[in-house]
Structure formats: C-alpha cells, structure tokens
Design a protein around this motif. Structure first.
Motif, mmCIF file in Angstrom:
data_model
loop_
_atom_site.group_PDB
_atom_site.id
_atom_site.type_symbol
_atom_site.label_atom_id
_atom_site.label_comp_id
_atom_site.label_asym_id
_atom_site.label_seq_id
_atom_site.Cartn_x
_atom_site.Cartn_y
_atom_site.Cartn_z
ATOM 1 N N LEU A 233 -1.484 14.012 9.067
ATOM 2 C CA LEU A 233 -2.784 14.077 8.282
ATOM 3 C C LEU A 233 -3.416 12.829 7.936
ATOM 4 C CD1 LEU A 233 -1.877 17.597 6.723
ATOM 5 C CD2 LEU A 233 -2.842 17.320 9.088
ATOM 6 N N ILE A 234 -4.825 12.886 8.263
ATOM 7 C CA ILE A 234 -5.696 12.276 7.515
ATOM 8 C C ILE A 234 -6.363 12.995 6.707
ATOM 9 C CG2 ILE A 234 -7.661 10.429 7.811
ATOM 10 C CD1 ILE A 234 -6.445 9.871 10.759
ATOM 11 N N LEU A 235 -6.568 12.608 5.411
ATOM 12 C CA LEU A 235 -7.359 13.421 4.554
ATOM 13 C C LEU A 235 -8.814 12.821 4.244
ATOM 14 C CD1 LEU A 235 -4.593 14.469 1.881
ATOM 15 C CD2 LEU A 235 -5.300 15.738 3.972
ATOM 16 N N GLY B 114 -5.742 5.359 -1.336
ATOM 17 C CA GLY B 114 -4.802 4.957 -0.205
ATOM 18 C C GLY B 114 -4.145 3.840 -0.376
ATOM 19 N N TRP B 115 -4.370 2.819 -1.525
ATOM 20 C CA TRP B 115 -3.509 1.700 -1.524
ATOM 21 C C TRP B 115 -2.589 1.778 -2.622
ATOM 22 C CZ3 TRP B 115 -3.051 -2.970 0.998
ATOM 23 C CH2 TRP B 115 -2.306 -3.784 0.405
ATOM 24 N N SER B 116 -3.202 2.347 -3.829
ATOM 25 C CA SER B 116 -2.381 2.212 -5.173
ATOM 26 C C SER B 116 -1.205 3.268 -5.117
ATOM 27 C CB SER B 116 -3.377 2.256 -6.370
ATOM 28 O OG SER B 116 -4.382 1.142 -6.054
ATOM 29 N N PRO B 117 -0.110 2.933 -5.999
ATOM 30 C CA PRO B 117 0.839 3.919 -6.226
ATOM 31 C C PRO B 117 0.424 5.141 -6.917
ATOM 32 C CG PRO B 117 1.698 1.752 -6.769
ATOM 33 C CD PRO B 117 -0.033 1.639 -6.731
ATOM 34 N N PRO C 216 1.015 -1.436 -0.021
ATOM 35 C CA PRO C 216 -0.065 -0.005 0.098
ATOM 36 C C PRO C 216 0.749 1.291 0.023
ATOM 37 C CG PRO C 216 -0.228 -0.998 1.980
ATOM 38 C CD PRO C 216 0.752 -1.883 1.147
ATOM 39 N N ARG C 217 0.241 2.341 -0.563
ATOM 40 C CA ARG C 217 1.000 3.661 -0.672
ATOM 41 C C ARG C 217 0.839 4.123 0.680
ATOM 42 N NH1 ARG C 217 -1.264 8.936 -4.125
ATOM 43 N NH2 ARG C 217 0.766 10.288 -3.692
ATOM 44 N N PHE C 218 -0.334 4.179 1.396
ATOM 45 C CA PHE C 218 -0.581 4.679 2.800
ATOM 46 C C PHE C 218 -0.886 3.547 3.694
ATOM 47 C CE2 PHE C 218 -1.633 8.429 -0.272
ATOM 48 C CZ PHE C 218 -0.621 9.387 0.395
ATOM 49 N N GLY C 219 -0.561 3.825 5.093
ATOM 50 C CA GLY C 219 -0.875 3.053 6.045
ATOM 51 C C GLY C 219 -2.254 3.353 6.474
ATOM 52 N N PRO D 284 3.761 18.702 3.936
ATOM 53 C CA PRO D 284 4.668 17.812 3.340
ATOM 54 C C PRO D 284 4.155 16.511 2.998
ATOM 55 C CG PRO D 284 5.260 18.277 5.823
ATOM 56 C CD PRO D 284 4.139 19.065 5.290
ATOM 57 N N ALA D 285 4.404 15.923 2.056
ATOM 58 C CA ALA D 285 3.832 14.475 1.553
ATOM 59 C C ALA D 285 4.299 13.482 2.861
ATOM 60 C CB ALA D 285 4.456 14.133 0.392
ATOM 61 N N SER D 286 5.290 13.707 3.590
ATOM 62 C CA SER D 286 5.468 12.766 4.785
ATOM 63 C C SER D 286 4.519 12.800 5.716
ATOM 64 C CB SER D 286 7.133 12.915 5.133
ATOM 65 O OG SER D 286 7.091 14.360 5.698
ATOM 66 N N ALA D 287 3.663 13.833 5.856
ATOM 67 C CA ALA D 287 2.940 14.134 6.939
ATOM 68 C C ALA D 287 1.417 13.393 6.860
ATOM 69 C CB ALA D 287 2.609 15.666 7.401
ATOM 70 N N ILE D 288 1.458 12.892 5.466
ATOM 71 C CA ILE D 288 -0.059 12.182 4.637
ATOM 72 C C ILE D 288 -0.022 10.855 5.523
ATOM 73 C CG2 ILE D 288 -1.638 11.923 2.983
ATOM 74 C CD1 ILE D 288 -0.917 14.853 3.717
ATOM 75 N N ARG D 289 -0.785 10.622 6.222
ATOM 76 C CA ARG D 289 -0.955 9.338 6.809
ATOM 77 C C ARG D 289 -1.786 8.360 5.902
ATOM 78 N NH1 ARG D 289 2.655 11.059 9.187
ATOM 79 N NH2 ARG D 289 3.155 11.171 11.190
ATOM 80 N N GLY D 290 -2.911 8.904 5.526
ATOM 81 C CA GLY D 290 -3.750 8.402 4.242
ATOM 82 C C GLY D 290 -4.926 8.931 4.264
ATOM 83 N N VAL D 291 -6.124 8.451 3.886
ATOM 84 C CA VAL D 291 -7.206 8.778 3.515
ATOM 85 C C VAL D 291 -8.471 8.191 4.181
ATOM 86 C CG1 VAL D 291 -6.431 9.669 1.222
ATOM 87 C CG2 VAL D 291 -7.522 7.182 1.359
ATOM 88 N N GLU D 292 -9.582 8.771 4.348
ATOM 89 C CA GLU D 292 -10.640 8.145 4.974
ATOM 90 C C GLU D 292 -11.933 8.818 4.623
ATOM 91 O OE1 GLU D 292 -10.574 7.402 9.426
ATOM 92 O OE2 GLU D 292 -12.257 8.416 9.546
ATOM 93 N N ALA D 293 -12.815 7.843 4.361
ATOM 94 C CA ALA D 293 -14.174 8.114 3.651
ATOM 95 C C ALA D 293 -15.383 8.090 4.727
ATOM 96 C CB ALA D 293 -14.552 7.528 2.506
ATOM 97 N N PRO D 294 -15.660 9.474 5.249
ATOM 98 C CA PRO D 294 -16.891 9.501 6.261
ATOM 99 C C PRO D 294 -18.123 9.175 5.606
ATOM 100 C CG PRO D 294 -15.208 11.183 6.394
ATOM 101 C CD PRO D 294 -14.886 10.637 4.997
ATOM 102 N N LEU D 295 -18.870 8.668 6.461
ATOM 103 C CA LEU D 295 -20.403 8.394 5.867
ATOM 104 C C LEU D 295 -21.412 9.017 7.230
ATOM 105 C CD1 LEU D 295 -22.620 7.574 4.147
ATOM 106 C CD2 LEU D 295 -22.413 5.131 4.817
ATOM 107 N N TRP D 296 -21.588 10.088 7.012
ATOM 108 C CA TRP D 296 -22.610 10.613 8.156
ATOM 109 C C TRP D 296 -23.982 10.492 7.608
ATOM 110 C CZ3 TRP D 296 -19.825 12.643 11.929
ATOM 111 C CH2 TRP D 296 -18.648 13.187 11.684
#
Length: 531
Positions: A407-409, A490-493, A172-175, A453-465
């Motif tokens: 950061l989680i985006l 989140g996963w792919s290069p 994965p690209r992000f953890g 910085p790209a190094s601060a990006i931990r990954g992504v999350e999809a909220p469903l309110w």
C-alpha cells in the motif's frame, strides 16, 4: 540597520561638530558588537533525522574549502553540491578525488541501507558517508539545511558559512516517498516539472508520479497511436492549448529526475478517465463514435470499451512504448472512478491489462479501487480515501494488504495538495475538506488503515491534481508548506513525530524558500520568522 547614538549637549558644546562626528562613530562601533553567528542545530532539519548528536566545534566553509568526492556517482553528487554553494559563497570549491579536510563524500560499507547516510562535522571538515550514491545525495540535502538560508541564493552573500559540530545518523522509515503531479488537467512544461523535481529533492522525496492522461488531455507521444498526443493533448481544463511531451522531452524529465535520485512512475489512467483517448480514436468507443474533447472537471463519465479486442491492442502499444522510455520499476494503470464501467467489465479489464504491464518488465500500481478486482502478485495499491470513507472500502483494501498487496498511502483529506487550506484559499478544491498544515502532518502512516499490517505499508505520496493549478507559482503555494510534512512522514522515525516541535522546524524553512524564490502559503498555524 545602523544604530545611531545621541550625544549629550555638554559634549557638543566642548568638542564642536567635527569632533562630535568622530566621537559618535567610535562610540557606535564599540557599543554594540555584532553577535557571533550561531550554526543551525543538527536537529533543526526537515525531515527530522533518525539521530542527531551535537558536539565539538563547527566547521566553517571558506575560500580554501575543497569538496572531495572520488569519482563516478559520488563525484556527480559533489558537483551538484558545488553548483549550489558557489554562487552564494563566491568560493571556487574545487571538486577533487583526494586529500583530507573540507567536505568529503564517501561511499563505504555500513548500516546505511540504499538511501541512508552519516554526517560527521567538526573543526576540520564535514564528511558524509553512505553505502549508495542516493545516500550521499540525501546527506547533501541535510548539509544544505544546516547552512544559512542565504546559501540558496544565486548571488554572493556575506556568510559566515558554519556547519554545527556533531553527528547525524539517518535512514528512511519508508522506501516510497512520493509526489504526484497531474500534467493532464493542465499541462506543465519540462522546465516547470524540473523546477518541482528540485523542490522535491530538497526534502528527500524519491518518487515522481506523473499523471500523463485523463479526460482533459493526453500528454505523451505514442508513435503507434499518434493522435493521442496531437489531438488528445491539444487542450486542457478551461480550453487552453494543452500540450504534450515528445519522447525526447519525457526522457529528459526521467534523466533529470534520476540526477536528483527520483524515480519517475508514469501513469496512464484506465479504463475510466479516458475521454482524451476516446476522442482521438473512434474505434476505442463501444459505439464507434468519438466524443468531443473535454475541458471541464467532472469525473466518472468515460470508459474504454472492455469488450473490444482493439482496446487491448491499444493498451499493449501504450504500455510498451512508455515502458521503453522508463527505466524505473513501476507502471501506474490508474483504475479509479470508473463509474461508467460495469463492475464485471472492470474486473475483466484489470485481469487482461495487469499481465501486459508484467510483459514489459514493470510492476503494476493502481489506485485502491484495483483491490475490487484481483491485484497481480506484487502489485501496489494507492489508497486515496478519507477518514470518513466507508468501513467496507477500508476493509477491502486492508484485506488485499493482508494478502500481499503493498500500500501507498495518499489519504485525500490529509495529503492531497490540491485541497484548499481553508475557505479563503483562492486555488484548489474542497471536496475532501479543508487541509491545513497540521492536518496534513498529524497522522501515522503505519497505523492509518485499520486491519492493514504495518509491513504492507510501502510509504506515502502527496498528489497534486491540477484542475485549478496552471503554473509553477500555483504548484508552490499549494505544495508549500504541506509537502515537507508528507516527506517527513515518509522519512523520519515515528518516534520523532511531534507537531509542536515540527512546526518550529518548518517555520525555519521559510527564509530558505524565500531565498529559492518559492512562493508559499503563510499558514497561521506555523510561527514564521518576522520580516
């Protein structure tokens, strides 16, 4: 559909009706041989693998296939795979710890990381190799997608069950690849949450963020403050019966998520979004008067009383009891839309509460408004702004990222799954705009926030309110087809990111969702298969 052939009048006159039937039947068999089934190409899966190298003969799963998985966690992954394959194939597929050929799940040292894997397929079998059980599990999700969609059905299907030959190498690209489910605006049962967990696992999502409290409902039992659940959880948006999880039920969600290699991240939103708690205990209010329960959808009107010491007793008890039930690393303290909390009080509150989370062995996560206070060392901020958010807000979050806050985006106009697809979508809201499938996919988390910085990006999350979401069917039509795109981000290069190619791979998921009974939005942006 059977193909029918019409005979000439001359044949009819010479042979008569009986011979005609026989001749026509023979002609029908010989005229249109069934095309050979072609296996799904290795690069057709979602999320896109890091590399996919086709080559060699496909492997065919047959009645003689064994799943060879050793013992321990690897064997549990093997049993999971067998449970998926047995109903549709009709095969026994015994799970064993020795032998060669068939489907092998191997734990071995190698450049796989915590979640990566290698899948090798050829005439004699399929081997998935990983360093950790999570990698084997993710490899199994890829194997599922390499098989025909009918493999997901719960009744025997004709097959054949072919896996294309070649090698996939994948990490994965992000953890952090998350999905958030708001169980506060509307309550969802344990079984409904489990159903969503299984759908998340198919796309290698590894975090389940549960929004357990809000103005409209408190959803988890707290022994030291029992009214939170029994009274604060007794309603929901629109005035329905609400509900809450007992501690055993919450533990069952955590256990089930873990069996699918998802980590549960509990959220107790504070100091705002707290009306359910304030209604349950008068002493949490500055004036000592409990407000009525709330069943609307306004935000920003509630606040814990920052100046009262009982507030921190309350926070300590809640964090302690939930942390005891949660083996994962994180505890989400919310912190957004605290419009009724003066800024100085907000800062004071966060300075008091973040050490409580650390005391009970957890790492703080907050919505990105946390960066307006002083994030604790190691804390994560979850960014939910939009493209049009103010430059000052974005700059504040970016500065925190440069100072060590991860950061989680979750930009709302990209990955909020409760946003309407278009003006005709019956469910959802549109305050962040309409979010069609391409918009939810076509952005780069690594370069999204200026100055971060790209190094601060931990990954992504999809909220469903869930202001408008009331059941699993509603969840599915809003999550699908957008969720797999967020999972791919989140996963792919980054090099694999291409909407034109992605929408074709996404369209191929439609028959799989049909087989799984997932109701989804047939976006006109996606070239779905006919039929």
């Amino acid at each position: 559909m059977t193909r029918h052939h019409r005979s000439t009048p001359r044949i009819t006159r010479l042979l008569g009706s009986l011979l005609l039937v026989a001749a026509a039947g023979a002609f029908s068999v010989g005229a249109a041989p069934a095309p050979k089934a072609a296996p799904t190409p290795l690069d057709r899966v979602v999320p896109a693998p890091a590399t996919a190298e086709p080559g060699g003969s496909p492997y065919r799963i047959t009645a003689g296939t064994h799943i060879r998985a050793g013992s321990g966690e690897a064997r549990r992954v093997g049993e999971y795979l067998a449970d998926i394959l047995r109903p549709s194939t009709g095969y026994r597929l015994p799970v064993t710890d020795s032998g060669s050929g068939g489907i092998q799940l191997r734990l071995a040292k190698g450049p796989f990381g915590e979640e990566g894997y290698r899948l090798d397929s050829g005439r004699s079998g399929v081997t998935i190799t990983a360093r950790e059980p999570a990698g084997l599990f993710h490899g199994v999700q890829t194997l599922r997608q390499l098989l025909p969609a009918a493999v997901e059905k719960d009744s025997e299907q004709p097959g054949p069950w072919l896996v294309a030959g070649g090698t996939i190498r994948d990490t994965p690209r992000f953890g952090w690849r998350g999905a958030m489910l708001d169980v506060s605006r509307h309550f969802f049962t344990v079984d409904e949450v489990k159903r969503y967990i299984d759908q998340l696992a198919l796309y290698k999502i590894n975090k389940l963020h549960l929004h357990l409290s809000d103005d409209q409902g408190w959803r988890i039992a707290i022994d030291s403050w029992p009214n939170l659940a029994t009274y604060g959880g007794s309603t929901e948006v629109g005035g329905g019966p609400g509900g809450h999880y007992t501690k055993d039920e919450y533990k069952e969600i955590v256990r089930y998520a873990s069996s699918r290699f998802l980590e549960v991240v509990p959220e107790i939103d504070m100091p705002g979004h707290t009306n359910a708690a304030l209604a349950s205990y008068a002493e949490l209010n500055c004036d000592g008067v409990a407000p009525p329960l709330y069943t609307g959808i306004r935000v920003g009107f509630s606040s814990l009383c920052v100046g009262k010491e009982v507030t921190y007793d309350f926070v300590d008890d809640v964090v302690r009891e939930i942390a005891e039930l949660t083996p994962g690393r994180y505890f989400h303290i919310g912190g957004d839309e605290a419009h009724s909390t003066p800024h100085a009080d907000y800062v004071k509150f966060m300075d008091r509460v973040q050490p409580v989370v650390a005391k009970y062995g957890k790492t703080v996560i907050g919505w990105h408004q946390l960066t307006g206070a002083t994030p604790a060392k190691g804390a994560l901020a979850q960014y939910w702004g939009v493209d049009a958010s103010s430059a000052a807000e974005k700059a504040r979050v970016a500065e925190a990222a440069r100072n060590g806050t991860g950061l989680i985006l979750s930009p709302a106009d990209r990955v909020y799954l409760d946003m309407k697809y278009d003006r005709n979508t019956p469910l959802g809201l549109s305050w962040a705009g309409y979010v069609e499938v391409q918009r939810s996919y076509d952005w780069d988390p690594g370069a999204y926030l200026p100055g971060a910085p790209a190094s601060a990006i931990r990954g992504v999350e999809a909220p469903l309110w869930t202001e408008t979401i009331e059941n699993s069917g509603h969840i599915e039509v809003m999550a699908f087809p957008r969720l797999p795109g967020v999972a791919e981000l989140g996963w792919s290069p980054a090099a694999t990111h291409d909407w034109e190619a992605y929408k074709v791979r996404l369209a191929a998921q439609g028959p799989r969702w049909d087989a799984l009974g997932i109701g989804y939005h047939r976006s006109p942006q996606v070239p779905w298969p006919a039929g």
